[in-house]
Each structure stands twice: as structure tokens, then as C-alpha cells.
Design an enzyme around this catalytic site. Structure first.
Site, PDB file in Angstrom:
ATOM      1  N   SER A 152       0.826  -1.208   0.000  1.00  0.00           N
ATOM      2  CA  SER A 152       0.000   0.000   0.000  1.00  0.00           C
ATOM      3  C   SER A 152       0.852   1.246   0.000  1.00  0.00           C
ATOM      4  CB  SER A 152      -0.864   0.054   1.259  1.00  0.00           C
ATOM      5  OG  SER A 152      -1.564  -1.127   1.424  1.00  0.00           O
ATOM      6  N   HIS A 173      -2.252  -3.075  -6.717  1.00  0.00           N
ATOM      7  CA  HIS A 173      -2.804  -2.721  -5.411  1.00  0.00           C
ATOM      8  C   HIS A 173      -4.316  -2.868  -5.415  1.00  0.00           C
ATOM      9  CE1 HIS A 173      -3.778   0.364  -2.139  1.00  0.00           C
ATOM     10  NE2 HIS A 173      -3.312  -0.703  -1.554  1.00  0.00           N
ATOM     11  N   GLU A 181      -5.044  -0.262  -8.400  1.00  0.00           N
ATOM     12  CA  GLU A 181      -4.000   0.683  -8.801  1.00  0.00           C
ATOM     13  C   GLU A 181      -2.829  -0.140  -9.339  1.00  0.00           C
ATOM     14  OE1 GLU A 181      -4.604   4.479  -5.772  1.00  0.00           O
ATOM     15  OE2 GLU A 181      -3.610   2.695  -5.008  1.00  0.00           O
ATOM     16  N   ASN A 229      -4.604   5.775  -1.066  1.00  0.00           N
ATOM     17  CA  ASN A 229      -4.104   5.818   0.305  1.00  0.00           C
ATOM     18  C   ASN A 229      -3.454   7.154   0.638  1.00  0.00           C
ATOM     19  OD1 ASN A 229      -5.066   3.336   0.828  1.00  0.00           O
ATOM     20  ND2 ASN A 229      -3.116   2.268   0.686  1.00  0.00           N
TER      21      ASN A 229
HETATM   22  N1  LIG Z   1      -5.495  -4.383   4.838  1.00  0.00           N
HETATM   23  C1  LIG Z   1      -5.810  -3.621   3.806  1.00  0.00           C
HETATM   24  O1  LIG Z   1      -6.865  -2.981   3.816  1.00  0.00           O
HETATM   25  C2  LIG Z   1      -4.905  -3.539   2.617  1.00  0.00           C
HETATM   26  C3  LIG Z   1      -5.406  -3.018   1.406  1.00  0.00           C
HETATM   27  C4  LIG Z   1      -4.584  -3.025   0.274  1.00  0.00           C
HETATM   28  C5  LIG Z   1      -3.285  -3.497   0.361  1.00  0.00           C
HETATM   29  N2  LIG Z   1      -2.810  -3.972   1.557  1.00  0.00           N
HETATM   30  C6  LIG Z   1      -1.442  -4.482   1.574  1.00  0.00           C
HETATM   31  O2  LIG Z   1      -1.503  -5.897   1.468  1.00  0.00           O
HETATM   32  C7  LIG Z   1      -0.418  -6.473   2.153  1.00  0.00           C
HETATM   33  C8  LIG Z   1      -0.937  -7.485   3.166  1.00  0.00           C
HETATM   34  O3  LIG Z   1      -1.694  -6.785   4.149  1.00  0.00           O
HETATM   35  P1  LIG Z   1      -2.815  -7.516   5.014  1.00  0.00           P
HETATM   36  O4  LIG Z   1      -3.618  -6.436   5.644  1.00  0.00           O
HETATM   37  O5  LIG Z   1      -3.497  -8.529   4.206  1.00  0.00           O
HETATM   38  O6  LIG Z   1      -1.907  -8.206   6.143  1.00  0.00           O
HETATM   39  P2  LIG Z   1      -2.294  -9.411   7.126  1.00  0.00           P
HETATM   40  O7  LIG Z   1      -1.458  -9.245   8.317  1.00  0.00           O
HETATM   41  O8  LIG Z   1      -3.762  -9.504   7.282  1.00  0.00           O
HETATM   42  O9  LIG Z   1      -1.824 -10.725   6.295  1.00  0.00           O
HETATM   43  C9  LIG Z   1      -0.501 -11.028   5.988  1.00  0.00           C
HETATM   44  C10 LIG Z   1      -0.366 -12.523   5.799  1.00  0.00           C
HETATM   45  O10 LIG Z   1       0.944 -12.807   5.299  1.00  0.00           O
HETATM   46  C11 LIG Z   1       1.386 -14.024   5.876  1.00  0.00           C
HETATM   47  N3  LIG Z   1       2.831 -14.113   5.784  1.00  0.00           N
HETATM   48  C12 LIG Z   1       3.759 -13.497   6.553  1.00  0.00           C
HETATM   49  N4  LIG Z   1       5.001 -13.866   6.146  1.00  0.00           N
HETATM   50  C13 LIG Z   1       4.852 -14.725   5.125  1.00  0.00           C
HETATM   51  C14 LIG Z   1       5.769 -15.458   4.304  1.00  0.00           C
HETATM   52  N5  LIG Z   1       7.073 -15.359   4.490  1.00  0.00           N
HETATM   53  N6  LIG Z   1       5.272 -16.266   3.345  1.00  0.00           N
HETATM   54  C15 LIG Z   1       3.953 -16.357   3.164  1.00  0.00           C
HETATM   55  N7  LIG Z   1       3.039 -15.700   3.920  1.00  0.00           N
HETATM   56  C16 LIG Z   1       3.487 -14.882   4.871  1.00  0.00           C
HETATM   57  C17 LIG Z   1       0.837 -13.948   7.277  1.00  0.00           C
HETATM   58  O11 LIG Z   1       0.757 -15.233   7.866  1.00  0.00           O
HETATM   59  C18 LIG Z   1      -0.540 -13.300   7.081  1.00  0.00           C
HETATM   60  O12 LIG Z   1      -1.543 -14.259   6.891  1.00  0.00           O
HETATM   61  C19 LIG Z   1       0.371  -5.347   2.762  1.00  0.00           C
HETATM   62  O13 LIG Z   1       1.420  -4.985   1.902  1.00  0.00           O
HETATM   63  C20 LIG Z   1      -0.661  -4.235   2.843  1.00  0.00           C
HETATM   64  O14 LIG Z   1      -0.100  -2.959   2.829  1.00  0.00           O
HETATM   65  C21 LIG Z   1      -3.604  -4.020   2.667  1.00  0.00           C
END
Ligand SMILES: NC(=O)c1ccc[n+]([C@@H]2O[C@H](COP(=O)([O-])OP(=O)(O)OC[C@H]3O[C@@H](n4cnc5c(N)ncnc54)[C@H](O)[C@@H]3O)[C@@H](O)[C@H]2O)c1
Length: 596
Positions: free
Chosen positions: A121, A142, A154, A192
Site C-alpha cells: 500500500s 494494489h 491501482e 491511500n
Molecule cells: N489491509 C488492507 O486494507 C490492505 C489493502 C490493500 C493493500 N494492503 C497491503 O496488502 C499487504 C498485506 O496486508 P494484510 O492487511 O493482508 O496483512 P495481514 O497481516 O492480514 O496478512 C498477511 C499474511 O501474510 C502471511 N505471511 C507473513 N510472512 C509470510 C511469508 N514469508 N510467506 C507467506 N506468507 C506470509 C501472514 O501469515 C498473514 O496471513 C500489505 O502490503 C498491505 O499494505 C492491505
């Protein structure tokens, strides 16, 4: 010929990853879904099952479709499973070193032609790409939360991403039924960059006890038509993710203090209050992962119980003024059963207001929202006057005269002389300090702000502004009155912009700055906020409706009060106002309305 993507890999099945898997599998693409451990894999599988089962229950997906969708997903532990995929989307936590390690590993495991994408993000896609030997095949894709619902993607190209990779990914987004905006690599991209300053500001308001979580969220939902309030949205995003995004944006985005994460966020993350995913964040949820909010110790008591004591009886209401707001407010009170005394500056003005109220009530009758009897009774409750003396026996006065402090102060001084003891004196000001008006009287404890939104008969929100001198009884009375009017009253402190304008206008101003910096176009920025965040209008559409002059004036007030450098009005906004481009009302603002 666009590249065929027959199998894609998704790394990390958390809040975003699980949703991204669903998007691909729903659209007939095979997915290898990878997690770090068996336990995390099972959580990811459960999220996907839960989401698709809910879609079946709602009739949005047939059972056979759900089964076919699940059959397309191969759940695996470890990145080695990704050796045969055409595209990988990484969705692990928002840490640069973690993402770089994963990309270096993906570079080793995947086929040479595989495109490697990150769902980051806020981190630099370029910095992630240089961890591989193929930076020209690295791109940002994204998605928005929840990925299966939000239409926007995005697409982030770095200075080295090759053009055919961009084109292939754009074609893929279309196949997935998404709308893409393609942009360059800047902290927070479009959505964002505009969203997180606002979210952090809302957390700051909550932290400063400026308003309750329920009131902050209700204000933005009802005042701006947003699908959810900022604190509920923080819980959906995940507080740990939100913290990391803010922290990165602060460091990458010019150290704008508005992106420095509110201290409360760090405390909540440390305490394990991560939002929906952990079952508790700003709100408490039925269980981890559940969208259902359950009452907790901060939940306000049922409105009636809270309002039973300590309110004054209000039967007769004076409304001072003859403009749009006064006219709407007279109608609202009369329809709700109050006796109303309207005071204007002369019989001619009274006649005009009376006509306007009649016209509006008649519209209600034509639309079947009001019976003729109700209309006649409402009109019968209104007395038209041009003398303030007629307010001697009212229980509440609502002032809605011109937005000038000297005029309002003089009026409140007169009301102080004329009105009976115990009257509640309310101002509808949207930008002046209520305390200034209150101190023009000898009874500041009885003075409160009642900020109605335009058009008052329609907008469901009223901001109840308490000054440091407003008594608890006065503010409880104001809440009871709002409830009787059928409005949601949110209580806040006496600061510039109250809740809604203080959170809304800096975001609009930021959008203007983004346009001014040529990062994106007005159309794409509007799309991003509508399709990525579910806003009813994009920032430029809204600015043209509100009026650029009005927006500039509000932004100037906020800047003057808070002295926050990030709140300084965008030069482009100033120039457009100087040039007479005021929005719809002048035929031209950010868009030309004369040619439509
Ligand atoms: N939460 C949102 O609203 C949102 C929206 C758009 C983008 N993002 C982006 O998406 C990405 C993930 O965010 P999220 O909110 O889903 O996080 P989250 O914490 O909910 O999920 C992350 C997952 O990654 C797994 N993980 C960690 N290390 C790992 C590895 N080495 N191999 C495989 N899996 C692994 C974890 O077990 C976890 O299930 C981030 O870069 C975030 O910025 C988030």
C-alpha cells in the site's frame, strides 16, 4: 497479444491475500495460495470458505460455482510451490525487509518469464524490485479491501517496469472485472495518499476525546455519505497494517506530520488490538474475523435511557434568519411537532420564507411523504414575526443568520436580554467558534452549536457543538431535541470544522495538491476514491458541487486554527477561485459544466 495467465500465485492469505485469491478463482484463474505455516494456511482457507459461503447464502454465488472456485485453489506452505505460475501477487505484512526477502526468493523459484507483483500500500515498488534480478518484470497491483467487492486496482509501474508487463497486467485487471488506474511509484499511490491523513486525523480526534468513536463514524457516514466511518474502516484495514502504511508514508512522503501515526495506534497494536482480524480494535467484534460489532464498555447506553434525566422540556422554538438553512430548520421543527416562531428582518422576508416552507412541504405531499393534514398542521404551528421580542417565551432559539461573528454576537446579546431564563440558545455556525457567540451573553452555559447540514429537511446529521462553558444539561437537551427531530446528533468539541468539515476538507485539499503535482488526472483521482473507497463522489466532483470559494474559505480557517503546514490551501485552489472558477455555480470549476 496479451500474455495468458493460466495459473497465478498469491503469497500471504491475510486480510488482503485471501480476498485476492477469491478474485482470481472467481474469474476462472487457477491459484496457488501460499502461506508461511500450516496454521496460517488453515486461517487463510477458512477466510476464503467463510467469504464464499456468505456469497452463497446471499444468493450471489451458486453452490456449484463455489465448489468450482474452491477446486481452483491449491493451498500450500512455502514459496517453492510457485515454480510453475505465470504471475505472483505478494500480500505479506507491510515491511520492506520481509518483502525484499520474499522477492529475492520468488526470483529464484519462479520461471524466468513470471511477473512478480506486490500488493503493497505504501512501500516503494522500486525498492522491492531491486531485490530481484528482473526489476523490469516487477510491478505493483494494489487491490482494495475487500478485494472481491471493490472495483479499483491501482497498477504501479516503476521507472524500469517494461511496457508490455504493464499492458499485460492492465488486460488482466479488465479480465477480472476491475477498473485500473496506472500510476507511478509514489508513497500511498492515489487512494491511500488521500485516505490515510484523514484516517489518522480521525484517530487523533478520538484519542483527544474530541468525540466518541460512534459519533466520529456516524458524522462521516451521514454527513458525507461514506460507506463506513473512519474508525470502523481502520478496524477493517487492520491497525497493524494501517500503522505500517502511515509510518512509511510519513517517511517517504515528505514527513508530513499528518501521517505520523497517532500514538494511540501504536499502543493498540502493541496490545494486540488489531481490528476485526483480532476481534477487537476501536470496536469489539463477535469473534476474530467477524464483521459483527458487539457492545462493549464504551458502547453508549440506549439513547432513551441516557436522555431521560437532566434535559429541559422544549415545546416552543424560535428560529432566527431567512436564508436556506433557516428555512430548512423551520420546516424540520414544525414537522416534528414543535411550535415555531420564525423571526426575520421584515415582513417581506417572512413572506418569502413562508412561501419556501410551503413549497417544500407541498413537495413532500406530492411525493407521498407527508399527508395534507400533516402539512397543514405543520404550517399551523409556525408564527411569522419580524421582532425578536416574540422570542421572550420560547424554550430554544436556533440562530441561522449570516456567517459573520459581529452579527451573531450582537444577536446573541439581544437574545440574552429578551429570552426567559433556562432557554437553550443555539447557533448553526459552520465555521465560527461557538464560545465567541456564547460569551456575548451572560449565560454561556446555555449556549450550544447545532450544526445542521444542507438541505436540513433531508440530511440526517446534526453536529452538537459543546463549548468549554456549555452545561451538561444544555447538551443533553440538544441531543434530546435532535432525537425528536429524527436526526442523528453527534457531540463534539468547539474546534474549527467540528467533525465533518475538519476531516473532509483537508482531504479535498490534498486531492488538489495531487492534481497540481501532475501525479494523476482529476478523472483518475475521482475514480480511485469512488471505486477504491466507495465514496459517493470523487473529490473534484464534490469540490465543484460545494463551491471552490466555500472550500477554500473552510480550508483557510482550518489552517489558521491548527497551523498545520499540511493544511495550507493548495495554490491551485486559490488560483481557480481568483480566476472565478468556483464550480457548478459559476459554470466552471475543476470541470467545465457549460458543455454538459
Ligand atoms: N489491509 C488492507 O486494507 C490492505 C489493502 C490493500 C493493500 N494492503 C497491503 O496488502 C499487504 C498485506 O496486508 P494484510 O492487511 O493482508 O496483512 P495481514 O497481516 O492480514 O496478512 C498477511 C499474511 O501474510 C502471511 N505471511 C507473513 N510472512 C509470510 C511469508 N514469508 N510467506 C507467506 N506468507 C506470509 C501472514 O501469515 C498473514 O496471513 C500489505 O502490503 C498491505 O499494505 C492491505
Amino acid at each position: 497479444m496479451a500474455r495468458e495467465f493460466t495459473r497465478v500465485g498469491v503469497v500471504g492469505l491475510g486480510t488482503m491475500g485471501a480476498g485476492i485469491v477469491e478474485v482470481f478463482a472467481r474469474n476462472g484463474v487457477d491459484v496457488t495460495a501460499v502461506e508461511i505455516s500450516d496454521a496460517a494456511l488453515e486461517r487463510g482457507r477458512a477466510t476464503l470458505t467463510g467469504s464464499t459461503d456468505r456469497a452463497v447464502a446471499k444468493g450471489k454465488l451458486a453452490e456449484a460455482e463455489r465448489d468450482a472456485l474452491m477446486a481452483r485453489v491449491d493451498f500450500r506452505v512455502g514459496l517453492d510451490a510457485l515454480h510453475d505460475v505465470d504471475l505472483v501477487i505478494e500480500a505479506v505484512p507491510e515491511h520492506l525487509d520481509l518483502k525484499q526477502r520474499i522477492f529475492a526468493e520468488l526470483d529464484r523459484v519462479c520461471k524466468p518469464e513470471t511477473i512478480l507483483a506486490t500488493n503493497t500500500s505504501s512501500l516503494s515498488v522500486t525498492e522491492i524490485s531491486v531485490a530481484t534480478t528482473r526489476p523490469n518484470q516487477v510491478i505493483g497491483i494494489h487491490f482494495f479491501n475487500p478485494a472481491p467487492v471493490m472495483k479499483l486496482v491501482e497498477v504501479v509501474r516503476t521507472v524500469v517496469t517494461s511496457a508490455d508487463v504493464v499492458a499485460d497486467v492492465e488486460a488482466l485487471c479488465e479480465r477480472l472485472g476491475k477498473v485500473d488506474v496506472t500510476i507511478s511509484d509514489r508513497a500511498g499511490f492515489i487512494a491511500n495518499a488521500l485516505l490515510f491523513g484523514y484516517l489518522n486525523h480521525a484517530v487523533g480526534m478520538f484519542e483527544a476525546r474530541y468525540a466518541t468513536r460512534e459519533d466520529i463514524d456516524a458524522a462521516m457516514k451521514l454527513g458525507c455519505g461514506l460507506p463506513m466511518g473512519p474508525l470502523a474502516l481502520m478496524d477493517l484495514i487492520g491497525l497493524d497494517t494501517a500503522y505500517e502504511i502511515l509510518d512509511t508514508m510519513y517517511r517517504r512522503g515528505g514527513r508530513d506530520r499528518r501521517h505520523a501515526p497517532a500514538p494511540l495506534l501504536k499502543q493498540m497494536v502493541t496490545a494486540g488490538l488489531l481490528g476485526r482480524k483480532s476481534g477487537r480494535g476501536f470496536y469489539t467484534y463477535e469473534q476474530p474475523g467477524s464483521p459483527k460489532v458487539v457492545p462493549d464498555e464504551f458502547t453508549p447506553l440506549a439513547a432513551d435511557a441516557a436522555l431521560a434525566d437532566g434535559t429541559r422540556a422544549i415545546a416552543k422554538v424560535g428560529v432566527v434568519g431567512s436564508g436556506t438553512m433557516a428555512t430548512g430548520i423551520i420546516e424540520v421543527f414544525a414537522k416534528a411537532g414543535y411550535e415555531v416562531v420564525s423571526v426575520t428582518r421584515g415582513a417581506e422576508k417572512s413572506a418569502k420564507v413562508c412561501e419556501a416552507v410551503k413549497t417544500s412541504l407541498n413537495k413532500g405531499v406530492v411525493r407521498g411523504k407527508l399527508s395534507e393534514t400533516d402539512r397543514d398542521e405543520a404550517l399551523g404551528r409556525i408564527t411569522w414575526s419580524a421582532t425578536l421580542e416574540h422570542l421572550a417565551d420560547v424554550d430554544l432559539v436556533v440562530e441561522a443568520v449570516i456567517e459573520e461573528l459581529s452579527v451573531k454576537k450582537a444577536l446573541f446579546a439581544s437574545l440574552d436580554e429578551i429570552c426567559k431564563p433556562g432557554v437553550v440558545l443555539a447557533t448553526t455556525t459552520s465555521s465560527l467558534p461557538v464560545i465567541d457567540v456564547a460569551m456575548a451573553t451572560q449565560r454561556p452555559a446555555d449556549v450550544v452549536g447545532l450544526h445542521f447540514f444542507n438541505p436540513a429537511p433531508i440530511m440526517p446529521l446534526v453536529e452538537i457543538v459543546q463549548t468549554i462553558r456549555t452545561s451538561a444539561e444544555t447538551s443533553a437537551t440538544a441531543r434530546a431535541v435532535c432525537a425528536k427531530l429524527g436526526k442523528t446528533g453527534v457531540v463534539c468539541g468547539d474546534r474549527s470544522g467540528f467533525i465533518v468539515n475538519a476531516l473532509l476538507f483537508p482531504y479535498l485539499n490534498d486531492a488538489v495538491k495531487m492534481l497540481e503535482a501532475s501525479y494523476s488526472t482529476a478523472d483518475d483521482i475521482d475514480y480511485a476514491m469512488k471505486l477504491g473507497c466507495g465514496y459517493p463522489m470523487g473529490p473534484f466532483e464534490l469540490l465543484d458541487v460545494v463551491g471552490l470559494d466555500v472550500s477554500l474559505a473552510i480550508q483557510r480557517e482550518l489552517y489558521l486554527e491548527l497551523r498545520e503546514p499540511g493544511f495550507a490551501p493548495a495554490p491551485l485552489l486559490e488560483h481557480l477561485v481568483t480566476a472565478g472558477y468556483l464550480g457548478r455555480k459559476s459554470g466552471r470549476g475543476f470541470r467545465d459544466h457549460t458543455r454538459r
